[in-house]
Design a protein around this motif. Structure first.
Motif, PDB file in Angstrom:
ATOM      1  N   LEU A 212      13.294  47.130  10.227  1.00 60.50           N
ATOM      2  CA  LEU A 212      13.305  46.263   9.056  1.00 60.50           C
ATOM      3  C   LEU A 212      14.628  45.506   9.029  1.00 60.50           C
ATOM      4  O   LEU A 212      15.687  46.073   9.311  1.00 60.50           O
ATOM      5  N   ALA A 213      14.579  44.222   8.688  1.00 60.26           N
ATOM      6  CA  ALA A 213      15.800  43.424   8.551  1.00 60.26           C
ATOM      7  C   ALA A 213      15.666  42.499   7.359  1.00 60.26           C
ATOM      8  O   ALA A 213      14.570  42.062   7.007  1.00 60.26           O
ATOM      9  N   PHE A 214      16.798  42.207   6.732  1.00 57.18           N
ATOM     10  CA  PHE A 214      16.872  41.185   5.686  1.00 57.18           C
ATOM     11  C   PHE A 214      17.568  39.964   6.284  1.00 57.18           C
ATOM     12  O   PHE A 214      18.601  40.104   6.949  1.00 57.18           O
ATOM     13  N   ASP A 215      17.024  38.779   6.033  1.00 55.74           N
ATOM     14  CA  ASP A 215      17.654  37.521   6.433  1.00 55.74           C
ATOM     15  C   ASP A 215      18.030  36.786   5.161  1.00 55.74           C
ATOM     16  O   ASP A 215      17.166  36.282   4.443  1.00 55.74           O
ATOM     17  N   ILE A 216      19.324  36.728   4.871  1.00 53.11           N
ATOM     18  CA  ILE A 216      19.814  36.173   3.610  1.00 53.11           C
ATOM     19  C   ILE A 216      20.105  34.681   3.773  1.00 53.11           C
ATOM     20  O   ILE A 216      21.008  34.302   4.513  1.00 53.11           O
ATOM     21  N   GLY A 217      19.346  33.840   3.080  1.00 53.33           N
ATOM     22  CA  GLY A 217      19.476  32.393   3.223  1.00 53.33           C
ATOM     23  C   GLY A 217      18.688  31.920   4.425  1.00 53.33           C
ATOM     24  O   GLY A 217      19.262  31.493   5.431  1.00 53.33           O
ATOM     25  N   VAL A 218      17.364  31.950   4.337  1.00 54.49           N
ATOM     26  CA  VAL A 218      16.498  31.787   5.511  1.00 54.49           C
ATOM     27  C   VAL A 218      16.540  30.388   6.104  1.00 54.49           C
ATOM     28  O   VAL A 218      16.372  30.226   7.312  1.00 54.49           O
ATOM     29  N   GLY A 219      16.773  29.351   5.301  1.00 57.50           N
ATOM     30  CA  GLY A 219      16.812  27.995   5.852  1.00 57.50           C
ATOM     31  C   GLY A 219      15.514  27.623   6.548  1.00 57.50           C
ATOM     32  O   GLY A 219      14.429  27.736   5.985  1.00 57.50           O
ATOM     33  N   THR A 220      15.616  27.211   7.794  1.00 57.52           N
ATOM     34  CA  THR A 220      14.424  26.823   8.563  1.00 57.52           C
ATOM     35  C   THR A 220      13.595  28.021   9.014  1.00 57.52           C
ATOM     36  O   THR A 220      12.485  27.849   9.509  1.00 57.52           O
ATOM     37  N   GLY A 221      14.154  29.221   8.886  1.00 57.09           N
ATOM     38  CA  GLY A 221      13.463  30.422   9.364  1.00 57.09           C
ATOM     39  C   GLY A 221      13.823  30.797  10.782  1.00 57.09           C
ATOM     40  O   GLY A 221      13.274  31.748  11.340  1.00 57.09           O
ATOM     41  N   VAL A 222      14.800  30.095  11.386  1.00 58.30           N
ATOM     42  CA  VAL A 222      15.085  30.308  12.796  1.00 58.30           C
ATOM     43  C   VAL A 222      15.585  31.717  13.092  1.00 58.30           C
ATOM     44  O   VAL A 222      15.161  32.350  14.078  1.00 58.30           O
ATOM     45  N   LEU A 223      16.463  32.274  12.245  1.00 58.64           N
ATOM     46  CA  LEU A 223      16.991  33.613  12.533  1.00 58.64           C
ATOM     47  C   LEU A 223      15.936  34.685  12.283  1.00 58.64           C
ATOM     48  O   LEU A 223      15.859  35.676  13.024  1.00 58.64           O
ATOM     49  N   SER A 224      15.124  34.501  11.261  1.00 56.77           N
ATOM     50  CA  SER A 224      14.001  35.433  11.034  1.00 56.77           C
ATOM     51  C   SER A 224      13.072  35.433  12.240  1.00 56.77           C
ATOM     52  O   SER A 224      12.597  36.490  12.677  1.00 56.77           O
ATOM     53  N   ALA A 225      12.810  34.252  12.778  1.00 54.84           N
ATOM     54  CA  ALA A 225      11.933  34.147  13.943  1.00 54.84           C
ATOM     55  C   ALA A 225      12.539  34.854  15.148  1.00 54.84           C
ATOM     56  O   ALA A 225      11.833  35.565  15.888  1.00 54.84           O
ATOM     57  N   VAL A 226      13.848  34.690  15.358  1.00 51.77           N
ATOM     58  CA  VAL A 226      14.515  35.356  16.478  1.00 51.77           C
ATOM     59  C   VAL A 226      14.429  36.871  16.332  1.00 51.77           C
ATOM     60  O   VAL A 226      14.122  37.593  17.288  1.00 51.77           O
ATOM     61  N   LEU A 227      14.678  37.371  15.116  1.00 51.67           N
ATOM     62  CA  LEU A 227      14.610  38.822  14.890  1.00 51.67           C
ATOM     63  C   LEU A 227      13.194  39.347  15.111  1.00 51.67           C
ATOM     64  O   LEU A 227      13.003  40.402  15.726  1.00 51.67           O
ATOM     65  N   ALA A 228      12.211  38.622  14.619  1.00 49.10           N
ATOM     66  CA  ALA A 228      10.823  39.045  14.798  1.00 49.10           C
ATOM     67  C   ALA A 228      10.437  39.034  16.278  1.00 49.10           C
ATOM     68  O   ALA A 228       9.766  39.944  16.765  1.00 49.10           O
TER      69      ALA A 228
END
Length: 388
Positions: A212-228
């Motif tokens: 599980l991870a939290f992405d604070i300030g998702v913006g375009t979603g790029v970091l969430s996508a990298v983590l996933a």
């Protein structure tokens, strides 16, 4: 929160006229407006614009674009970037004594230039068509930025060109090597063109048990996508900007990662704790001049300090917080390194490690940039933080 609708007033055809005013930069409607067309002289137009008099265009649209380019050349000449005939401005700009002064002078010049160029206005009909000769079809670009059209309005030509540029970015996207795919930024959402910070998140080893991870300030979603993509089973991503949430939602769906990533509209943290909490706050502690600049400027380091102060309470035992931050502010004299370290300690955190990378964007090697000394020394870091 619904923005207050403003109106612009001018005199034309022997009568007082009024229309809705739009400005994504938050500029108030000009108090003085004159009518301009294909006969308008560029020097006269520039003088009026510098005095704060707006020019409402009634001529050929393509001629308006040429006039805007002429105004930009004059503005750049005034600030020493060049001039007609390739000569330097006769009045040399003030030489800053410190990097901090250089930054503030640069921002001041940018702001003044933006205000001057925003004085060339064009009319829009309610359906976003432009009632000028040779005007392009900008309905899709305007819908993406403004939403559904409701009534005629006036806006600056410079803002429209920004909308068109944003539409092209959204259409073509930005290639992200860490994803092997493109991210498509929306208007008003910071584009991940600085790929080095994305690569830091892709390369840093994940904490043990980081399902599980939290992405604070998702913006375009790029970091969430990298983590996933890296195998984090569930990511909870937050933002308080609805444009950002819409952008992230669209990107994650396109990448078929929307089932792994939950989007939450909130300021900073979601409920609960996670073994990994990631945040890439705005890097420069300065006051934004428009709502769009909040992705770049963090007044009084509000988001940075909010993340640090709340991190320990949202980390699982043994978890890590990843702070992605450039040290540009340090080289500009806006935030010393020791202050950052003091904030980390005061928040009950300790530094577990740090991964650094040099930026590769064009400005880092552009010697003509007023902030070149700071940019050439800049380092982007991923700080691994844990509870003390």
């Amino acid at each position: 929160m619904t923005a207050t609708i403003q109106h612009i007033h001018w005199h034309e055809n022997g009568a007082e006229q009024t229309a809705r005013w739009r400005s994504e930069a938050g500029m108030p409607p000009p108090k003085r407006v004159v009518i301009a067309d294909d006969r308008t002289n560029a020097d006269v137009a520039y003088r009026l614009a510098c005095e704060g008099t707006a020019l409402l265009w009634r001529g050929d649209f393509q001629n308006a674009r040429q006039l805007l380019q002429a105004l930009a050349r004059r503005a750049d000449h005034k600030h020493g970037k060049g001039s007609k005939g390739g000569k330097k401005s006769a009045k040399a700009p003030k030489t800053p004594a410190t990097p901090t002064e250089a930054f503030h002078l640069h921002r001041q010049a940018q702001s003044q230039r933006a205000r001057t160029l925003a004085m060339l206005l064009i009319p829009f009909d309610a359906d976003y068509s432009i009632p000028l000769r040779r005007a392009p079809d900008v309905k899709l670009a305007c819908n993406e930025a403004y939403g559904r059209g409701e009534e005629p309005f006036i806006a600056s030509l410079r803002e429209l060109l920004g909308l068109i540029g944003a539409h092209e970015w959204r259409r073509t996207g930005v290639e992200i090597p860490a994803l092997g795919a493109r991210i498509h930024p929306h208007y008003g959402v910071f584009s991940p063109v600085r790929g080095e910070y994305v690569q830091l998140v892709a390369d840093t080893p994940l904490p043990k048990g980081a399902s599980l991870a939290f992405d604070i300030g998702v913006g375009t979603g790029v970091l969430s996508a990298v983590l996933a993509k890296r195998g984090v089973a569930r990511v909870v991503a937050t933002d308080q900007d609805r444009r950002a949430l819409s952008c992230a939602r669209e990107n994650l769906a396109r990448l078929e990662l929307d089932q792994q990533v939950e989007l939450v509209e909130t300021d900073l943290f979601p409920e609960g704790r996670a073994p990994l909490v990631v945040c890439n706050p705005p890097w420069v502690p300065a006051r934004p001049s428009s709502a769009i600049e909040y992705a770049v400027y963090d007044p009084d380091s509000r988001m940075l300090r909010g993340f640090l102060d709340g991190l320990a309470a949202h980390l699982s035992p043994g978890g890590e917080g990843w702070l992605i931050l450039s040290d540009l502010a340090e080289h500009l004299g806006l935030r010393p390194r020791q202050q950052l370290l003091d904030w980390i300690a005061a928040a009950g955190l300790k530094v577990l490690g740090r991964h650094d990378v040099k930026p590769v964007h064009p400005r880092a090697s552009d010697a003509s940039d007023p902030l070149h000394a700071a940019r050439s020394a800049e380092v982007t870091s991923l700080w691994r933080l844990g509870a003390a």
